[in-house]
Scaffold this motif. Structure first.
Motif, PDB file in Angstrom:
ATOM      1  N   LEU A  26       8.920   5.376 -12.245  1.00 51.07           N
ATOM      2  CA  LEU A  26       9.906   4.775 -11.336  1.00 51.07           C
ATOM      3  C   LEU A  26      10.230   5.638 -10.114  1.00 51.07           C
ATOM      4  O   LEU A  26      11.090   5.261  -9.314  1.00 51.07           O
ATOM      5  N   HIS A  27       9.524   6.760  -9.947  1.00 50.28           N
ATOM      6  CA  HIS A  27       9.966   7.727  -8.929  1.00 50.28           C
ATOM      7  C   HIS A  27       9.933   7.168  -7.505  1.00 50.28           C
ATOM      8  O   HIS A  27      10.712   7.598  -6.654  1.00 50.28           O
ATOM      9  N   ASP A  28       9.019   6.223  -7.241  1.00 52.70           N
ATOM     10  CA  ASP A  28       8.925   5.681  -5.878  1.00 52.70           C
ATOM     11  C   ASP A  28       9.487   4.265  -5.768  1.00 52.70           C
ATOM     12  O   ASP A  28       9.204   3.570  -4.786  1.00 52.70           O
ATOM     13  N   LEU A  29      10.271   3.858  -6.756  1.00 50.78           N
ATOM     14  CA  LEU A  29      10.853   2.514  -6.725  1.00 50.78           C
ATOM     15  C   LEU A  29      11.652   2.288  -5.429  1.00 50.78           C
ATOM     16  O   LEU A  29      11.773   1.171  -4.943  1.00 50.78           O
ATOM     17  N   TRP A  45       2.241  15.473 -10.636  1.00 53.99           N
ATOM     18  CA  TRP A  45       1.554  14.234 -11.050  1.00 53.99           C
ATOM     19  C   TRP A  45       1.523  13.245  -9.883  1.00 53.99           C
ATOM     20  O   TRP A  45       0.502  12.587  -9.653  1.00 53.99           O
ATOM     21  N   ASP A  46       2.621  13.144  -9.182  1.00 54.22           N
ATOM     22  CA  ASP A  46       2.739  12.283  -8.004  1.00 54.22           C
ATOM     23  C   ASP A  46       1.586  12.572  -7.030  1.00 54.22           C
ATOM     24  O   ASP A  46       0.884  11.662  -6.572  1.00 54.22           O
ATOM     25  N   ASP A  47       1.361  13.849  -6.750  1.00 55.02           N
ATOM     26  CA  ASP A  47       0.323  14.228  -5.788  1.00 55.02           C
ATOM     27  C   ASP A  47      -1.087  13.875  -6.261  1.00 55.02           C
ATOM     28  O   ASP A  47      -1.981  13.670  -5.453  1.00 55.02           O
ATOM     29  N   GLN A  71       0.825  -1.211   0.000  1.00 54.31           N
ATOM     30  CA  GLN A  71       0.000   0.000   0.000  1.00 54.31           C
ATOM     31  C   GLN A  71       0.857   1.259   0.000  1.00 54.31           C
ATOM     32  O   GLN A  71       1.905   1.312   0.648  1.00 54.31           O
ATOM     33  N   TYR A  72       0.403   2.252  -0.739  1.00 55.00           N
ATOM     34  CA  TYR A  72       1.051   3.561  -0.723  1.00 55.00           C
ATOM     35  C   TYR A  72       0.625   4.214   0.592  1.00 55.00           C
ATOM     36  O   TYR A  72      -0.572   4.364   0.855  1.00 55.00           O
ATOM     37  N   SER A  73       1.604   4.605   1.418  1.00 57.40           N
ATOM     38  CA  SER A  73       1.324   5.056   2.785  1.00 57.40           C
ATOM     39  C   SER A  73       0.158   6.037   2.873  1.00 57.40           C
ATOM     40  O   SER A  73       0.193   7.096   2.255  1.00 57.40           O
ATOM     41  N   GLU A  91      -0.197   0.770  -8.496  1.00 59.69           N
ATOM     42  CA  GLU A  91      -1.252   1.674  -9.000  1.00 59.69           C
ATOM     43  C   GLU A  91      -0.758   3.118  -8.989  1.00 59.69           C
ATOM     44  O   GLU A  91      -1.002   3.874  -9.934  1.00 59.69           O
ATOM     45  N   HIS A  92      -0.064   3.492  -7.923  1.00 56.86           N
ATOM     46  CA  HIS A  92       0.456   4.864  -7.814  1.00 56.86           C
ATOM     47  C   HIS A  92       1.471   5.148  -8.930  1.00 56.86           C
ATOM     48  O   HIS A  92       1.431   6.210  -9.559  1.00 56.86           O
ATOM     49  N   ALA A  93       2.351   4.192  -9.182  1.00 50.61           N
ATOM     50  CA  ALA A  93       3.360   4.361 -10.240  1.00 50.61           C
ATOM     51  C   ALA A  93       2.689   4.508 -11.608  1.00 50.61           C
ATOM     52  O   ALA A  93       3.036   5.398 -12.398  1.00 50.61           O
TER      53      ALA A  93
HETATM   54 FE   LIG Z   1       4.963   9.147  -5.291  1.00 50.61          FE
END
Ligand SMILES: [Fe+2]
Length: 177
Positions: A49-52, A151-153, A15-17, A25-27
């Motif tokens: 790949l930003h949160d890899l 985009w991340d947000d 899960q994304y915190s 899904e977030h990626a």
């Molecule tokens: Fe992110």
């Protein structure tokens, strides 16, 4: 590419915190938003790949709640640096600093951050001072990092349809060093 795919396949369901989406899904949502904004293949790949780093350095659920900064931006950038150009790795390395910058640039931006993101901001060094902001904005790829951050947000919508992982991995293969 096989290692990246394996990481998403084995750990992408984490899960994304503090949000209702998984890491995969977030990626995919972040990369799809970059694609919709007609970003370059490099920046679309950075978005994917930003949160890899969260998958490379697992610290359990919501590390910020335990006072831990997982430094995920550095883990990802280090892992990718021999395979992708700076136009991919630098926005990834800078996407946390981009949050610190956006908070300094726009007070409303801070207000809209999730509770987890506000908590991790403190652990990541807090809102940039004027000189830190100046320094950041003069760093190569900082503008790309800010775009990526936006985009991340936005990439936290449960159940949102995206293009599949293999589409983005195929695109990423074209820019491997
Ligand atoms: Fe992110």
């Amino acid at each position: 590419m096989n290692q990246i795919e394996a990481l998403f396949n084995t750990s992408g369901d984490i899960q994304y915190s503090g949000e209702g989406v998984s890491q995969l899904e977030h990626a995919l949502q972040t990369a799809t938003l970059a694609l919709e904004a007609q970003a370059s293949t490099e920046l679309v790949t950075a978005a994917l790949l930003h949160d890899l780093g969260h998958l490379l350095n697992k610290k359990g659920e919501t590390p910020s709640a335990h006072g831990i900064d997982d430094q995920h931006q550095f883990f990802a950038a280090h892992f990718l640096k021999d395979f992708f150009p700076a136009s991919v790795c630098s926005p990834i390395r800078l996407h946390v600093d981009a949050k610190r910058a956006l908070c300094a640039l726009d007070h409303h931006y801070y207000e809209k951050l999730s509770e987890d993101s506000k908590r991790s901001l403190t652990l990541q060094g807090g809102i940039f001072s004027e000189s830190e902001l100046d320094n950041f904005l003069n760093t190569p790829y900082s503008k790309d990092a800010i775009e990526l951050r936006r985009w991340d947000d936005m990439a936290k919508t449960p159940g949102k349809k995206t293009l599949p992982l293999h589409y983005f991995l195929d695109r990423a293969s074209a820019i491997i060093l």
